[in-house]
Enzyme design. Structure first.
Site, short mmCIF file in Angstrom:
data_model
loop_
_atom_site.label_atom_id
_atom_site.label_comp_id
_atom_site.label_asym_id
_atom_site.label_seq_id
_atom_site.Cartn_x
_atom_site.Cartn_y
_atom_site.Cartn_z
N ARG A 1 0.80 -1.31 -0.09
CA ARG A 1 -0.11 -0.13 0.06
C ARG A 1 1.02 1.22 -0.11
NH1 ARG A 1 -5.37 -0.21 2.48
NH2 ARG A 1 -4.47 -1.85 3.68
N ARG B 1 -13.18 -1.46 -1.65
CA ARG B 1 -12.82 -1.26 -0.31
C ARG B 1 -13.70 -0.55 0.54
NH1 ARG B 1 -8.68 1.47 1.39
NH2 ARG B 1 -8.11 -0.25 2.89
N CYS C 1 -26.25 -2.41 -8.48
CA CYS C 1 -27.49 -2.82 -7.91
C CYS C 1 -27.22 -3.29 -6.34
CB CYS C 1 -28.13 -3.81 -8.69
SG CYS C 1 -28.44 -3.00 -10.44
N GLU C 2 -26.94 -2.53 -5.84
CA GLU C 2 -26.78 -2.76 -4.39
C GLU C 2 -26.56 -1.38 -3.37
OE1 GLU C 2 -24.66 -5.91 -4.03
OE2 GLU C 2 -24.10 -5.77 -2.22
#
Ligand code: LLP
Length: 467
Positions: free
Chosen positions: A320, A357, A388-389
């Site tokens: 990261r 994330r 669609c969430e």
């Protein structure tokens, strides 16, 4: 027009630009929000790597991952140089490519003299195809398949053995004439403050040998002529801001080195893993790359001196902190929905498929509007993805200028665990990625097409042409 607070603080997207401190010619990328080359040009437009972001979107489409080569290289150099400065022995930085594994990123890291940590046959194949030297590749994984192990052995990379099953499989497939170069991954039993899904060093972890098995593991490995055990490895977690857990880890690992000598093992490499955090939002305050490296080197050198041990080759594998800040994702704003006295949703043309994330770890991000960098921040909106969430929300309460359809929203800090965790949920093609440097943009990942989406689909004959 820039709104000015009574304190004189400017409230516009420009506030996220890298801070040029007079004292530090080399800002640590993990302490910035935008890439190091980010500027505002023509009053209102965001530029990265000398390229205008809105023009990049016109040219390469939306959404678009934009990787700033200078920021990535600077992070690589800061890791490398800090180990050279603070560690008296040999050192090797490995890029934990799970953060973003693709040909171009592996090639850039390798060109900065970094090795590569891979965790699957696919990542290994990519690193090899990118031209990374097998001597600098380390294969991780808690359940490597026999095929993955065979590929790793044939390629001559080092295998970080995780468990008994793997050790036995390695012994089975080894050619006696060619001992396999391995390291041992151990669980150090160290707690750190980060999301539980990205914590790995505590005892209840699926990774690595239980430290209570140390005696048995060292005994077994020392008796296998097919295994050439060169080192020990541990990784305690990710997005960590404290230095203490890594310092505690360093002490524990030096004790492992000391113990290994009792079994006649010549352990010469010690890998402290990755985990240094980055600044995703203003209040995040990670140590700089240099501070993190210095803290670890000091403790290892002290502990080795106290145990009268020669300094091992010191490996680390940041992911990261090497790449997250180097990349932003540009999206195009489309619909919006105002719910009186509740919230305003502003929707973009991507979401949880290109950045899983927020929905997975409740991660928070900051964003700017690339074509309104100097405009006053006048509204707080929720940035919604197009999936669609209901949980497909990229940013809750984003402070932005007044937005309209067609504006380019740029989310910062998306270089790590975005592309690499991207999916085709709802059959969205994965975005393109470009690397930018000195005013030039090169495609590094082509945008997927609808044809790509059905490339692996097979339609059995009996299902074709059904009425
Ligand atoms: N080494 C090992 C063995 C690892 O498992 C990891 C990360 C690293 C190095 C690199 O850690 P870093 O420097 O990037 O913190 N998907 C999660 C992060 C998972 C980290 C997995 N292992 C996220 O998006 O936050």
């Amino acid at each position: 027009m820039v709104s000015t607070h009574p304190t004189g603080v400017q409230h516009s997207g420009s506030q996220y630009l890298p801070q040029r401190h007079d004292t530090s010619a080399n800002p640590s990328p993990n302490q910035e929000l935008l890439p190091l080359t980010a500027r505002v040009h023509h009053h209102d437009l965001l530029e990265i790597g000398g390229c205008d972001v809105t023009t990049l979107v016109e040219q390469f489409g939306s959404p678009l991952y934009i990787l700033d080569e200078e920021t990535l290289r600077s992070a690589c150099q800061q890791y490398r140089d800090a180990f050279k400065q603070y560690y008296k022995g040999e050192s090797q930085v490995l890029y934990a490519s799970k953060a973003w594994n693709c040909l171009a990123v592996c090639a850039i890291a390798a060109s900065e003299d970094l090795g590569i940590d891979v965790v699957s046959g696919g990542e290994l194949y990519t690193a090899l195809q990118a031209g990374v030297s097998p001597q600098k590749i380390y294969l991780h994984g808690n359940n490597k398949s026999r095929e993955e192990l065979i590929l790793a052995i044939a390629s001559g990379v080092t295998i970080v053995a995780d468990n008994w099953y793997e050790l036995h499989t390695l012994v089975e497939i080894a050619q006696p004439a060619q001992p396999i170069r391995i390291m041992l991954r151990l669980t150090p039993g160290i707690e750190c403050h980060t999301h539980e899904y990205i914590r790995t060093g505590h005892l209840d972890s699926k990774f690595g040998f239980d430290p209570n098995d140390l005696d048995e593991v060292f005994t077994f490995v020392s008796q296998q002529s097919a295994l050439n055990c060169v080192g020990v490895h541990a990784h305690i977690g990710s997005q960590i801001f404290e230095r203490q857990p890594h310092q505690d880890l360093a002490v524990v690992m030096v004790q492992w080195l000391r113990d290994a000598t009792k079994y006649g093992l010549k352990i010469t490499e010690l890998n402290v893993g990755g985990g240094l955090g980055i600044k995703y939002i203003e209040s995040d305050d990670p140590p700089s790359i240099e501070e993190w490296v210095k803290a670890i080197c000091e403790v290892i050198q002290e502990a080795c001196a106290a145990e009268n041990l020669p300094l091992p080759k010191l490996l680390s594998e940041p992911g990261r902190s090497l790449i997250a800040t180097a990349c932003v994702t540009a999206y195009t704003i489309g619909s919006s929905k105002v719910i009186a006295e509740i919230r305003t949703y502003v929707a973009i043309d991507g979401g949880m498929s290109d950045n899983p994330r927020p929905i997975t770890y409740q991660s928070v991000y900051r964003a700017v509007i690339a074509n309104k960098m100097s405009s006053p921040l006048t509204q707080t909106v929720t940035i919604a993805g197009k999936h669609c969430e209901s949980g497909d929300i990229l940013i809750k309460n984003a402070l932005l200028p007044k937005t309209e359809a067609g504006d380019i929203l740029v989310v910062m800090g998306t270089g790590a665990y975005n592309y690499s965790m991207a999916s085709n949920y709802n059959r969205l093609p994965r975005p393109a990625a470009v690397v930018v440097a000195n005013g030039e943009a090169n495609l590094i990942l082509q945008r997927e097409t609808y044809e790509d989406l059905i490339r692996q689909d097979r339609l059995p004959e009996r299902l074709k042409n059904q009425e």
